[in-house]
Scaffold this motif. Structure first.
Motif, mmCIF file in Angstrom:
data_model
loop_
_atom_site.group_PDB
_atom_site.id
_atom_site.type_symbol
_atom_site.label_atom_id
_atom_site.label_comp_id
_atom_site.label_asym_id
_atom_site.label_seq_id
_atom_site.Cartn_x
_atom_site.Cartn_y
_atom_site.Cartn_z
ATOM 1 N N SER A 129 0.903 -1.317 0.114
ATOM 2 C CA SER A 129 -0.009 0.034 0.077
ATOM 3 C C SER A 129 0.977 1.317 -0.188
ATOM 4 O O SER A 129 0.516 2.134 -0.682
ATOM 5 C CB SER A 129 -0.948 0.005 1.042
ATOM 6 O OG SER A 129 -1.801 -0.831 1.082
ATOM 7 N N GLY A 133 0.949 3.983 -2.849
ATOM 8 C CA GLY A 133 0.686 5.325 -2.449
ATOM 9 C C GLY A 133 1.762 6.327 -3.039
ATOM 10 O O GLY A 133 1.353 7.603 -3.435
ATOM 11 N N THR A 147 -6.896 10.869 -9.238
ATOM 12 C CA THR A 147 -6.837 11.336 -7.711
ATOM 13 C C THR A 147 -7.897 10.658 -7.000
ATOM 14 O O THR A 147 -7.733 10.737 -5.709
ATOM 15 C CB THR A 147 -6.908 12.576 -7.670
ATOM 16 O OG1 THR A 147 -8.086 13.245 -8.255
ATOM 17 C CG2 THR A 147 -5.694 13.387 -8.418
ATOM 18 N N ASP A 148 -8.759 9.793 -7.642
ATOM 19 C CA ASP A 148 -9.795 9.268 -6.887
ATOM 20 C C ASP A 148 -9.933 8.036 -6.453
ATOM 21 O O ASP A 148 -10.692 7.209 -6.114
ATOM 22 C CB ASP A 148 -11.197 9.458 -7.709
ATOM 23 C CG ASP A 148 -11.203 8.867 -9.083
ATOM 24 O OD1 ASP A 148 -10.098 8.619 -9.764
ATOM 25 O OD2 ASP A 148 -12.305 8.646 -9.418
ATOM 26 N N THR A 150 -7.462 4.618 -4.579
ATOM 27 C CA THR A 150 -6.683 4.249 -3.284
ATOM 28 C C THR A 150 -5.679 3.177 -3.648
ATOM 29 O O THR A 150 -5.915 2.460 -4.548
ATOM 30 C CB THR A 150 -7.593 3.994 -1.990
ATOM 31 O OG1 THR A 150 -8.087 2.718 -2.527
ATOM 32 C CG2 THR A 150 -8.556 4.952 -1.810
ATOM 33 N N SER A 151 -4.670 3.149 -2.700
ATOM 34 C CA SER A 151 -3.881 2.012 -2.794
ATOM 35 C C SER A 151 -4.512 0.717 -2.831
ATOM 36 O O SER A 151 -4.284 -0.099 -3.734
ATOM 37 C CB SER A 151 -2.833 2.054 -1.920
ATOM 38 O OG SER A 151 -2.061 3.132 -1.706
ATOM 39 N N ASP A 152 -5.492 0.657 -2.191
ATOM 40 C CA ASP A 152 -6.394 -0.633 -2.176
ATOM 41 C C ASP A 152 -6.879 -0.833 -3.554
ATOM 42 O O ASP A 152 -7.021 -2.119 -3.745
ATOM 43 C CB ASP A 152 -7.296 -0.641 -0.854
ATOM 44 C CG ASP A 152 -6.841 -1.076 0.446
ATOM 45 O OD1 ASP A 152 -5.618 -1.220 0.500
ATOM 46 O OD2 ASP A 152 -7.409 -0.558 1.477
ATOM 47 N N ASP A 153 -7.445 -0.082 -3.917
ATOM 48 C CA ASP A 153 -8.179 -0.101 -5.480
ATOM 49 C C ASP A 153 -7.111 -0.705 -6.401
ATOM 50 O O ASP A 153 -7.273 -1.714 -6.940
ATOM 51 C CB ASP A 153 -8.436 1.229 -5.833
ATOM 52 C CG ASP A 153 -9.713 1.845 -5.198
ATOM 53 O OD1 ASP A 153 -10.660 0.948 -4.586
ATOM 54 O OD2 ASP A 153 -9.954 3.057 -5.293
#
Length: 188
Positions: A129, A133, A147-148, A150-153
């Motif tokens: 992550s 990131g 920008t919308d 996340t690392s999890d996505d």
């Protein structure tokens, strides 16, 4: 007052790193059939050197896995200079797929580590992550990545590709899937 800890000699450090590199390759190829003596021989060191660094097979597997994870995570920051964040993300995703494919080959060996009471995956998610990131933050700064997200996505996308890559062993399909994911990460 206890004596200061001994510094590891550079050749000993290099032997250890080389052993881990070779071990990761051999465990990915042969899983639990990989003999420590064969790994030592392939690495060009004595079996005593291997056991001095890694007293058990499980310790060797765990260390080899963690080294590969560290390498793929450190690669994120290394890829940024001279590239857009999107280009660095693409290159990093290719490294990730190679890492994940090797990890897939090590599945039995890693399961043996888990059975021994060690969790080689304990820090994996946090480290991955953080690496993603870094790339997403650079992409937000240079405008080359959405920008919308996340690392999890991104890691969920990459986990799916890794699963497919490990099962299918198709570099061409993996490359196409990485390209599709990158298209999803680039702003429209």
């Amino acid at each position: 007052m206890p004596p200061p800890p001994r510094r590891t000699r550079s050749d000993a450090r290099q032997n250890r790193e080389h052993l881990l590199e070779v071990a990761a390759q051999v465990f990915a190829e042969q899983e639990l059939d990989a003999a420590p003596a064969a790994i030592a021989k392939r690495a060009g060191v004595g079996v005593g050197t291997l056991y001095r660094h890694f007293p058990t097979r499980e310790a060797l597997i765990d260390a080899a896995y963690r080294r590969q994870l560290t390498i793929v995570c450190e690669k994120a920051a290394e890829l940024l200079p001279g590239r857009t964040a999107a280009e660095a993300m693409h290159a990093w995703m290719e490294h990730f797929v190679a890492y994940a494919t090797a990890k897939y080959g090590m599945a039995q060996a890693l399961n043996a580590v888990i059975a021994s009471g060690t969790d080689p995956y304990a820090d994996s998610r946090a480290l991955l992550s953080e690496a993603v990131g870094i790339l997403l933050a650079a992409g937000a700064e240079d405008g080359s990545l959405r920008t919308d997200l996340t690392s999890d996505d991104v890691l969920l996308f990459m986990g799916g590709i890794a699963q497919c890559a490990g099962e299918a062993r198709s570099p061409e399909q993996s490359a196409r899937l990485v390209g599709l994911v990158l298209d999803a990460l680039v702003p429209r």
